[in-house]
Design an enzyme around this catalytic site. Structure first.
Site, PDB file in Angstrom:
ATOM      1  CD  GLU A  82      -1.409  -0.270   3.431  1.00  0.00           C
ATOM      2  OE1 GLU A  82      -1.954   0.750   3.891  1.00  0.00           O
ATOM      3  OE2 GLU A  82      -1.516  -1.330   4.234  1.00  0.00           O
ATOM      4  CB  CYS A 114      -2.541  -4.535   6.042  1.00  0.00           C
ATOM      5  SG  CYS A 114      -2.408  -2.818   6.782  1.00  0.00           S
ATOM      6  CB  THR A 157       0.602   2.059  15.211  1.00  0.00           C
ATOM      7  OG1 THR A 157      -0.016   3.288  14.521  1.00  0.00           O
ATOM      8  CG2 THR A 157       0.157   2.032  16.845  1.00  0.00           C
ATOM      9  CB  SER A 207      -8.901   1.749  12.146  1.00  0.00           C
ATOM     10  OG  SER A 207      -8.319   1.729  13.277  1.00  0.00           O
ATOM     11  CG  HIS A 242      -3.252  -6.869  10.111  1.00  0.00           C
ATOM     12  ND1 HIS A 242      -1.938  -6.606   9.383  1.00  0.00           N
ATOM     13  CD2 HIS A 242      -3.572  -5.671  10.454  1.00  0.00           C
ATOM     14  CE1 HIS A 242      -1.966  -5.306   9.573  1.00  0.00           C
ATOM     15  NE2 HIS A 242      -2.830  -4.677   9.957  1.00  0.00           N
ATOM     16  CE  LYS A 251      -7.330  -2.588  21.735  1.00  0.00           C
ATOM     17  NZ  LYS A 251      -8.292  -2.094  22.850  1.00  0.00           N
ATOM     18  CG  ASN A 287       0.966  -1.744  10.726  1.00  0.00           C
ATOM     19  OD1 ASN A 287       1.158  -3.020  10.142  1.00  0.00           O
ATOM     20  ND2 ASN A 287      -0.090  -0.999  10.699  1.00  0.00           N
ATOM     21  CB  SER A 320      -7.932  -0.179   6.568  1.00  0.00           C
ATOM     22  OG  SER A 320      -7.557  -0.506   7.922  1.00  0.00           O
TER      23      SER A 320
HETATM   24  N1  CAA Z   1       0.307   2.721  30.724  1.00  0.00           N
HETATM   25  C1  CAA Z   1      -0.303   1.645  30.205  1.00  0.00           C
HETATM   26  N2  CAA Z   1      -1.160   1.666  28.970  1.00  0.00           N
HETATM   27  C2  CAA Z   1      -1.735   2.753  28.678  1.00  0.00           C
HETATM   28  C3  CAA Z   1      -1.258   3.937  29.346  1.00  0.00           C
HETATM   29  C4  CAA Z   1      -0.130   3.950  30.375  1.00  0.00           C
HETATM   30  N3  CAA Z   1       0.219   5.213  30.835  1.00  0.00           N
HETATM   31  N4  CAA Z   1      -2.047   5.046  28.727  1.00  0.00           N
HETATM   32  C5  CAA Z   1      -2.826   4.575  27.943  1.00  0.00           C
HETATM   33  N5  CAA Z   1      -2.790   2.905  27.948  1.00  0.00           N
HETATM   34  C6  CAA Z   1      -3.455   1.935  27.279  1.00  0.00           C
HETATM   35  C7  CAA Z   1      -4.854   2.509  26.946  1.00  0.00           C
HETATM   36  O1  CAA Z   1      -5.754   1.856  27.873  1.00  0.00           O
HETATM   37  C8  CAA Z   1      -5.204   1.612  25.719  1.00  0.00           C
HETATM   38  O2  CAA Z   1      -5.326   0.196  26.013  1.00  0.00           O
HETATM   39  P1  CAA Z   1      -6.447  -0.536  25.413  1.00  0.00           P
HETATM   40  O3  CAA Z   1      -6.879  -0.362  24.080  1.00  0.00           O
HETATM   41  O4  CAA Z   1      -6.379  -1.912  25.931  1.00  0.00           O
HETATM   42  O5  CAA Z   1      -7.787   0.044  26.264  1.00  0.00           O
HETATM   43  C9  CAA Z   1      -3.833   1.747  24.974  1.00  0.00           C
HETATM   44  O6  CAA Z   1      -2.871   2.215  25.653  1.00  0.00           O
HETATM   45  C10 CAA Z   1      -3.859   2.890  23.684  1.00  0.00           C
HETATM   46  O7  CAA Z   1      -4.215   4.041  24.379  1.00  0.00           O
HETATM   47  P2  CAA Z   1      -5.337   5.058  23.706  1.00  0.00           P
HETATM   48  O8  CAA Z   1      -6.393   4.192  22.900  1.00  0.00           O
HETATM   49  O9  CAA Z   1      -5.981   5.921  24.476  1.00  0.00           O
HETATM   50  O10 CAA Z   1      -4.473   5.476  22.447  1.00  0.00           O
HETATM   51  P3  CAA Z   1      -4.590   6.603  21.157  1.00  0.00           P
HETATM   52  O11 CAA Z   1      -6.001   6.825  21.397  1.00  0.00           O
HETATM   53  O12 CAA Z   1      -3.760   7.485  21.627  1.00  0.00           O
HETATM   54  O13 CAA Z   1      -4.301   5.779  19.986  1.00  0.00           O
HETATM   55  C11 CAA Z   1      -4.712   4.027  18.352  1.00  0.00           C
HETATM   56  C12 CAA Z   1      -4.223   4.283  19.644  1.00  0.00           C
HETATM   57  C13 CAA Z   1      -6.189   4.724  17.926  1.00  0.00           C
HETATM   58  C14 CAA Z   1      -4.516   2.475  17.943  1.00  0.00           C
HETATM   59  C15 CAA Z   1      -3.600   4.833  17.404  1.00  0.00           C
HETATM   60  O14 CAA Z   1      -2.545   4.471  17.660  1.00  0.00           O
HETATM   61  C16 CAA Z   1      -3.919   4.867  16.033  1.00  0.00           C
HETATM   62  O15 CAA Z   1      -4.912   5.518  15.350  1.00  0.00           O
HETATM   63  N6  CAA Z   1      -3.210   3.983  15.351  1.00  0.00           N
HETATM   64  C17 CAA Z   1      -3.157   3.595  13.805  1.00  0.00           C
HETATM   65  C18 CAA Z   1      -4.595   2.787  13.521  1.00  0.00           C
HETATM   66  C19 CAA Z   1      -4.384   1.274  13.631  1.00  0.00           C
HETATM   67  O16 CAA Z   1      -3.447   0.571  13.820  1.00  0.00           O
HETATM   68  N7  CAA Z   1      -5.462   0.827  13.689  1.00  0.00           N
HETATM   69  C20 CAA Z   1      -5.633  -0.712  14.026  1.00  0.00           C
HETATM   70  C21 CAA Z   1      -6.673  -1.378  13.348  1.00  0.00           C
HETATM   71  S1  CAA Z   1      -6.714  -0.904  11.593  1.00  0.00           S
HETATM   72  C22 CAA Z   1      -5.675  -2.045  10.949  1.00  0.00           C
HETATM   73  O17 CAA Z   1      -5.157  -2.922  11.594  1.00  0.00           O
HETATM   74  C23 CAA Z   1      -5.046  -1.902   9.565  1.00  0.00           C
HETATM   75  C24 CAA Z   1      -3.468  -1.042   9.741  1.00  0.00           C
HETATM   76  O18 CAA Z   1      -2.598  -1.815   9.687  1.00  0.00           O
HETATM   77  C25 CAA Z   1      -3.449   0.516   9.981  1.00  0.00           C
END
Ligand code: CAA
Length: 397
Positions: A82, A114, A157, A207, A242, A251, A287, A320
């Site tokens: 991609e 992906c 990521t 996502s 993945h 998860k 990733n 995605s």
């Molecule tokens: N200590 C330990 N853990 C902590 C913490 C701390 N101090 N603070 C937060 N956390 C934990 C949270 O509880 C959360 O865990 P859970 O998901 O188990 O609840 C985790 O850390 C992440 O915290 P947030 O959800 O608050 O993180 P965020 O909102 O800043 O971002 C994300 C997370 C949305 C995944 C972001 O990194 C993102 O957008 N990533 C890109 C998208 C992605 O990878 N999506 C995956 C599915 S899509 C796909 O798979 C296709 C692809 O390859 C892209």
């Protein structure tokens, strides 16, 4: 029908990485959020000369050498990506030249975020099962440079790397199950990359939900196909997912176990046994989009192939946008010794650490890279993107 599957795997990663604990500090975030919360400790960073073609070529060269593959026996090369380098000329065409593949060879690129690598893998599987391959093998490439905006939630990521695989009859690593898989597709805007942008756009939390919904749909379709073919679901002893980041696989496993009627405690116990090993290498790279599932598979085989010979493992691919597939394979007898000889993790051990300012400077240079004039680089024998001459991309020979 002959046994068909993944004969050999090799990885390539960029020469440097950042520690996510250091990135967290630079972003004013507790390091535990990235390392434990997301489940990633290091993130590969690609320099300008380490584009998707160069990474793929390096993985394929390593594959040919380590697994003693004769390039003249490759009848099909597919590159899933991609982060393509051209709207028309596919990565596979560059690879065809760099690797010296035969002219009697089908060559193209596949895209669905992906999932692109899995699309190619399934095509290669069907090509061999149909008899069209006539004894030849398919070279299946997954190659990407994952980029989100600096300081965005997606930044920790990112990653970069390539996975090269040979798909053939009588595979030495993993026998696949042609015809037994479960697909799921839906038109969603969870993650995408407009034509003008080098960085992906993402609706992060949405996502995650799209991934889990797709897993449920694909798993249910696979379970039905598997049952019809006379397989039992509980014959699966390990599961690779993945891996956009390690926590996503956790998860996913919880979700799949809840579908199987298991409690959260049971799911977490089986995660340790069935999933954790597959995340060891991905947690050091981040990733790599199309290659993420296959780096997880490489990780599992690297650490457990000998104990898993004859055992069945489940694989989940998510792209995605979205499309997904659940399928399974059986580790081949003799895979333990063969995998040991391949030294799958060796490329990760040869890297150097970048400081955060170094990483930011590399990212800053990214934007003009596709117009950079050709320059001579010292890259220790690796394939590298040297620049553009007369509107053509030039690589080291
Ligand atoms: N200590 C330990 N853990 C902590 C913490 C701390 N101090 N603070 C937060 N956390 C934990 C949270 O509880 C959360 O865990 P859970 O998901 O188990 O609840 C985790 O850390 C992440 O915290 P947030 O959800 O608050 O993180 P965020 O909102 O800043 O971002 C994300 C997370 C949305 C995944 C972001 O990194 C993102 O957008 N990533 C890109 C998208 C992605 O990878 N999506 C995956 C599915 S899509 C796909 O798979 C296709 C692809 O390859 C892209």
């Amino acid at each position: 029908m002959p046994t068909i599957g993944i004969d050999a795997i090799a990885l390539a990663v960029p020469e440097g990485y950042v520690e996510l604990a250091e990135l967290a500090e630079a972003r004013g975030v507790p390091p535990s959020k990235y390392v434990e919360g997301l489940g990633v400790s290091q993130m590969a960073v690609a320099q300008a000369h380490e584009d998707a073609v160069a990474l793929a070529a390096n993985a394929a060269r390593r594959l040919f050498l380590q697994a003693r593959i004769d390039p003249s026996n490759v009848g099909m090369v597919i590159a899933g990506s991609e982060t393509a380098v051209d709207h028309s000329k596919p990565i596979a065409a560059y690879l065809h030249g760099i690797l010296g593949l035969p002219s009697r060879c089908r060559s193209y690129e596949t895209k669905h975020a992906c999932f692109g690598g899995t699309a190619g893998l399934m095509t290669a599987l069907d090509w061999i099962a149909s008899g069209s391959a006539r004894g030849r093998v398919a070279l299946m490439m997954c190659t990407d440079v994952a980029r989100y905006a600096l300081k965005s939630a997606g930044e920790p990521t990112q990653g970069a790397g390539a996975v090269a695989m040979i798909v053939s009859e009588n595979p030495r690593m993993l026998a696949l199950e042609p015809g037994i898989s479960g697909s799921y597709s839906r038109d969603v805007h969870d993650f995408w990359r407009p034509l003008y942008s080098k960085e992906a756009m993402v609706d992060g939390h949405y996502s995650v939900q799209c991934y889990l919904d797709a897993l449920a749909g694909a798993y249910s379709a696979w379970s039905e196909a598997s049952r019809e073919a006379g397989y039992h679901r509980d014959s699966i002893v390990r599961r690779c997912y993945h891996v956009p980041y390690g926590k996503m696989a956790k998860k996913a496993h919880r979700h799949l176990m809840s579908i199987e009627g298991k409690t959260e405690e049971q799911a977490d116990a089986s995660y340790k046994e069935q999933v954790a090993t597959s995340l060891k290498l991905p947690s050091q790279v981040g990733n790599i989009y199309t290659g993420s599932l296959y780096m997880a598979l490489a990780s599992l085989l690297e650490y457990e192939a000998a104990d898993l010979e004859g055992k069945r493992i489940g694989l989940f691919s998510y792209g995605s946008g979205c499309t997904a597939e659940y399928f399974a394979g059986r580790v081949m007898p003799g895979a333990g010794l063969f995998v040991k000889q391949q030294k799958l993790a060796e490329p990760l051990a040869e890297r150097r650490k970048y400081t955060i300012p170094e990483y930011e400077a590399i990212r800053g240079a990214d934007y003009d890279v596709d117009r950079r004039p050709v320059e001579q680089l010292q890259v220790n024998g690796a394939v590298a993107f040297l620049g553009v001459e007369n509107e053509r991309r030039v690589y080291t020979a």
